[in-house]
Motif scaffolding. Sequence first.
Motif, PDB file in Angstrom:
ATOM      1  N   ARG A  37       0.832  -1.208   0.000  1.00 49.03           N
ATOM      2  CA  ARG A  37       0.000   0.000   0.000  1.00 49.03           C
ATOM      3  C   ARG A  37       0.865   1.256   0.000  1.00 49.03           C
ATOM      4  NH1 ARG A  37      -3.425  -2.774   3.761  1.00 49.03           N
ATOM      5  NH2 ARG A  37      -2.844  -1.389   5.461  1.00 49.03           N
ATOM      6  N   ARG A  38       1.998   1.216   0.711  1.00 50.83           N
ATOM      7  CA  ARG A  38       2.899   2.375   0.713  1.00 50.83           C
ATOM      8  C   ARG A  38       3.465   2.600  -0.691  1.00 50.83           C
ATOM      9  NH1 ARG A  38       4.265   0.324   5.879  1.00 50.83           N
ATOM     10  NH2 ARG A  38       6.030  -0.868   5.063  1.00 50.83           N
ATOM     11  N   ILE A  39       3.809   1.532  -1.364  1.00 50.78           N
ATOM     12  CA  ILE A  39       4.356   1.667  -2.715  1.00 50.78           C
ATOM     13  C   ILE A  39       3.270   2.139  -3.679  1.00 50.78           C
ATOM     14  CG2 ILE A  39       5.239   0.326  -4.678  1.00 50.78           C
ATOM     15  CD1 ILE A  39       6.989  -1.178  -2.663  1.00 50.78           C
ATOM     16  N   LEU A  40       2.053   1.635  -3.534  1.00 48.45           N
ATOM     17  CA  LEU A  40       0.958   2.102  -4.385  1.00 48.45           C
ATOM     18  C   LEU A  40       0.709   3.592  -4.165  1.00 48.45           C
ATOM     19  CD1 LEU A  40      -1.294   1.591  -6.412  1.00 48.45           C
ATOM     20  CD2 LEU A  40      -2.746   0.813  -4.518  1.00 48.45           C
ATOM     21  N   ALA A  41       0.790   4.037  -2.911  1.00 44.32           N
ATOM     22  CA  ALA A  41       0.623   5.466  -2.626  1.00 44.32           C
ATOM     23  C   ALA A  41       1.718   6.279  -3.306  1.00 44.32           C
ATOM     24  CB  ALA A  41       0.640   5.711  -1.119  1.00 44.32           C
ATOM     25  N   ALA A  42       2.933   5.760  -3.310  1.00 44.69           N
ATOM     26  CA  ALA A  42       4.044   6.458  -3.972  1.00 44.69           C
ATOM     27  C   ALA A  42       3.835   6.499  -5.478  1.00 44.69           C
ATOM     28  CB  ALA A  42       5.359   5.765  -3.637  1.00 44.69           C
ATOM     29  N   ILE A  43       3.329   5.413  -6.053  1.00 44.00           N
ATOM     30  CA  ILE A  43       3.019   5.397  -7.489  1.00 44.00           C
ATOM     31  C   ILE A  43       1.971   6.456  -7.811  1.00 44.00           C
ATOM     32  CG2 ILE A  43       1.969   4.020  -9.337  1.00 44.00           C
ATOM     33  CD1 ILE A  43       3.190   1.534  -8.036  1.00 44.00           C
ATOM     34  N   ARG A  44       0.982   6.584  -6.934  1.00 46.48           N
ATOM     35  CA  ARG A  44      -0.070   7.581  -7.150  1.00 46.48           C
ATOM     36  C   ARG A  44       0.486   9.007  -7.104  1.00 46.48           C
ATOM     37  NH1 ARG A  44      -5.301   7.034  -3.783  1.00 46.48           N
ATOM     38  NH2 ARG A  44      -6.128   8.122  -5.605  1.00 46.48           N
ATOM     39  N   GLN A  45       1.597   9.181  -6.377  1.00 48.77           N
ATOM     40  CA  GLN A  45       2.245  10.494  -6.329  1.00 48.77           C
ATOM     41  C   GLN A  45       3.109  10.749  -7.554  1.00 48.77           C
ATOM     42  OE1 GLN A  45       4.438  10.780  -2.618  1.00 48.77           O
ATOM     43  NE2 GLN A  45       2.706   9.967  -1.463  1.00 48.77           N
ATOM     44  N   GLY A  46       3.226   9.749  -8.427  1.00 40.56           N
ATOM     45  CA  GLY A  46       4.008   9.910  -9.641  1.00 40.56           C
ATOM     46  C   GLY A  46       5.488   9.624  -9.485  1.00 40.56           C
ATOM     47  N   LEU A  47       5.881   8.979  -8.378  1.00 41.67           N
ATOM     48  CA  LEU A  47       7.296   8.698  -8.156  1.00 41.67           C
ATOM     49  C   LEU A  47       7.777   7.550  -9.036  1.00 41.67           C
ATOM     50  CD1 LEU A  47       7.606   8.953  -4.261  1.00 41.67           C
ATOM     51  CD2 LEU A  47       7.863  10.744  -5.979  1.00 41.67           C
ATOM     52  N   LEU A  48       9.012   7.655  -9.498  1.00 41.98           N
ATOM     53  CA  LEU A  48       9.648   6.587 -10.259  1.00 41.98           C
ATOM     54  C   LEU A  48      10.163   5.517  -9.298  1.00 41.98           C
ATOM     55  CD1 LEU A  48      11.710   8.814 -12.725  1.00 41.98           C
ATOM     56  CD2 LEU A  48       9.477   7.750 -13.129  1.00 41.98           C
ATOM     57  N   ASN A  49      10.503   4.356  -9.862  1.00 46.44           N
ATOM     58  CA  ASN A  49      10.969   3.253  -9.013  1.00 46.44           C
ATOM     59  C   ASN A  49      12.167   3.646  -8.153  1.00 46.44           C
ATOM     60  OD1 ASN A  49       8.978   1.747 -10.159  1.00 46.44           O
ATOM     61  ND2 ASN A  49      10.311   0.264 -11.160  1.00 46.44           N
ATOM     62  N   LYS A  50      13.138   4.356  -8.754  1.00 44.40           N
ATOM     63  CA  LYS A  50      14.321   4.722  -7.983  1.00 44.40           C
ATOM     64  C   LYS A  50      13.979   5.729  -6.883  1.00 44.40           C
ATOM     65  CE  LYS A  50      15.920   8.232 -11.319  1.00 44.40           C
ATOM     66  NZ  LYS A  50      17.060   8.610 -12.208  1.00 44.40           N
ATOM     67  N   GLN A  51      12.968   6.588  -7.134  1.00 38.96           N
ATOM     68  CA  GLN A  51      12.544   7.529  -6.096  1.00 38.96           C
ATOM     69  C   GLN A  51      11.824   6.799  -4.963  1.00 38.96           C
ATOM     70  OE1 GLN A  51      10.340   9.940  -8.974  1.00 38.96           O
ATOM     71  NE2 GLN A  51      11.644  11.702  -8.459  1.00 38.96           N
ATOM     72  N   ILE A  52      11.002   5.811  -5.333  1.00 44.05           N
ATOM     73  CA  ILE A  52      10.315   5.017  -4.315  1.00 44.05           C
ATOM     74  C   ILE A  52      11.333   4.263  -3.467  1.00 44.05           C
ATOM     75  CG2 ILE A  52       8.702   3.118  -3.920  1.00 44.05           C
ATOM     76  CD1 ILE A  52       7.329   3.896  -6.558  1.00 44.05           C
TER      77      ILE A  52
END
Length: 212
Positions: free
Chosen positions: A148-163
């Motif tokens: 869920r934390r990673i999905l939230a980061a994806i929703r913020q538009g973060l790239l994999n390396k930023q996540i």
Amino acid sequence: MPGRIIIADDHPLFRSALAHAVGKVWPGANIIEASSAAEARAALAAGAAEALLLDLHMADSSGLSVLMDLRQDYPALPVVIVSASEEARVSAAAAQLGAAGFIPKSSSLDAMREALGAVRDGDGSFPDGEPQDDDDLARIASLTPAQRRILAAIRQGLLNKQIAYELTISEATVKAHITAILRKLGVNSRTQAVLLAAKLDVDQPATGSAMA
């Protein structure tokens, strides 16, 4: 010994109205007021509570994600959503995600007391009755906290390396989590995952609420 009731809402006047209703339903209760999700969590960490009254829109939370996280960490805690949103889909989603009740902020104090009394007695209290389950929400709820934390980061538009940087994990771990997320959600792309996760969003009405 009176139990602890936590009221989490960022509007002091509305917290006061809720505290009044709580005092009628749980006489002598130790009422703890919180103005953010973080303060509510700190209050829960400090000791057991009989119930949590939770606003979905505060400075550090917006939408149903906060309910999912709290239900994950405190599965036995009755959580009553108190929201300015009166959409039927929001109360239905709250019920499916484990809320014990849903109180629209436009409710009268008498209606609030009645709803809280039902929760105190172990009954659910939702304005639209028994809701139908939503398969999409069920799939979202099946995600682990890390997913869920990673999905939230994806929703913020973060790239994999930023996540990876934000969560202090490797990019390979991020990719593995994303693969699992897409599989659990039954989608084929990050964009589809973001669109599905939008079901957790709750629009905040511009109009004020009544407390008559």
